[in-house]
Design a protein around this motif. Structure first.
Motif, PDB file in Angstrom:
ATOM      1  N   PRO A   1      22.207 -14.123 -11.028  1.00  0.00           N
ATOM      2  CA  PRO A   1      23.291 -14.679 -11.842  1.00  0.00           C
ATOM      3  C   PRO A   1      24.592 -14.831 -11.068  1.00  0.00           C
ATOM      4  O   PRO A   1      24.799 -14.202 -10.016  1.00  0.00           O
ATOM      5  CB  PRO A   1      23.442 -13.653 -12.970  1.00  0.00           C
TER       6      PRO A   1
ATOM      7  N   HIS B   1      19.594 -19.533  -3.070  1.00  0.00           N
ATOM      8  CA  HIS B   1      18.496 -19.737  -4.012  1.00  0.00           C
ATOM      9  C   HIS B   1      17.150 -19.496  -3.339  1.00  0.00           C
ATOM     10  O   HIS B   1      17.050 -19.415  -2.114  1.00  0.00           O
ATOM     11  CB  HIS B   1      18.508 -21.173  -4.531  1.00  0.00           C
TER      12      HIS B   1
ATOM     13  N   ALA C   1      17.087 -21.783 -12.606  1.00  0.00           N
ATOM     14  CA  ALA C   1      18.320 -22.552 -12.465  1.00  0.00           C
ATOM     15  C   ALA C   1      17.956 -24.014 -12.224  1.00  0.00           C
ATOM     16  O   ALA C   1      17.214 -24.322 -11.284  1.00  0.00           O
ATOM     17  CB  ALA C   1      19.156 -22.026 -11.303  1.00  0.00           C
TER      18      ALA C   1
ATOM     19  N   VAL D   1      24.593 -25.762  -9.712  1.00  0.00           N
ATOM     20  CA  VAL D   1      23.808 -25.327 -10.861  1.00  0.00           C
ATOM     21  C   VAL D   1      24.281 -26.073 -12.101  1.00  0.00           C
ATOM     22  O   VAL D   1      25.449 -25.981 -12.474  1.00  0.00           O
ATOM     23  CB  VAL D   1      23.928 -23.802 -11.070  1.00  0.00           C
TER      24      VAL D   1
ATOM     25  N   HIS E   1      21.468 -22.589 -16.419  1.00  0.00           N
ATOM     26  CA  HIS E   1      20.728 -21.382 -16.063  1.00  0.00           C
ATOM     27  C   HIS E   1      19.929 -20.958 -17.290  1.00  0.00           C
ATOM     28  O   HIS E   1      20.498 -20.826 -18.380  1.00  0.00           O
ATOM     29  CB  HIS E   1      21.711 -20.287 -15.651  1.00  0.00           C
TER      30      HIS E   1
END
Length: 207
Positions: A21, A71, A182, A195, A198
């Protein structure tokens, strides 16, 4: 989940990532390393921070992972299939997240797959490959990794590894899991991926 990806002339691309997150300490350390946050408004493209920015001594080390953001890839960047709107993809991902539980992969370590430094699970996790395949069709020989550098020449590897371990430290020992998806967007080839949304997975799901 059946949202299809096919090449189109339209430039906008989407990918499905796993990332911690926006407020997670691992995310913050990775953003400081890369000099950019991917958790920004798609319309503004803002989110750059000083460390690792263009013109810094580290720019030649992190230019590629910086573009994509911190990521692990579950589905590689591609254009939406003709007749498919991004809202269709968002709805499909939301539905998938609602019936899918997180996939644990445990602590991370700094590794050197293919000459680039990345964070990877300590042990191969078969479930992660199966999880990626359940999102959309995954590439063969899928290896879960969160890329941190470009390809590093042999003489620079020891110093880079020491730098990364010094930055990430005990954060790597957390018991991580793919607990969210995401959806990331690249508006055109000259801009960074950000992003868009999410999607938290449901720990109470049966799938």
């Amino acid at each position: 989940m059946a949202a299809a990806f096919e090449p189109l002339m339209e430039e906008r691309r989407y990918a499905i990532y796993y990332t911690t997150p926006a407020d997670h300490p691992l995310t913050k350390v990775a953003e400081a390393w890369l000099g950019r946050s991917a958790f920004v408004d798609c319309r503004t493209g803002s989110g750059k921070i000083d460390a690792g920015s263009e013109g810094s001594p580290r720019a030649g080390v992190i230019s590629e992972p910086r573009r994509y953001g911190f990521h692990a890839t579950l589905n590689a960047p591609s254009r939406l299939a003709e007749g498919t709107a991004v809202e269709d993809l968002e709805a499909a991902l939301a539905g998938f997240a609602n019936i899918t539980r997180p996939c644990p992969f445990g602590p991370l370590r700094v590794r050197l797959p293919g000459g680039v430094f990345a964070l990877m699970p300590m042990q191969p996790i078969i479930g992660v490959s199966a999880f990626a395949a359940s999102v959309v069709e995954a590439p063969d020989r899928f290896r879960f990794h969160m890329t941190l550098t470009n390809r590093i020449v042999q003489e620079d590897r020891a110093g880079t590894a020491a730098d990364l371990y010094g930055r990430f430290g005990t954060l790597l020992d957390e018991d991580y899991s793919t607990d969210a998806l995401a959806l990331v967007e690249q508006a055109h080839p000259d801009v960074d991926f950000v992003v868009r949304q999410h999607f938290a997975l449901d720990p109470e799901a049966t799938v």
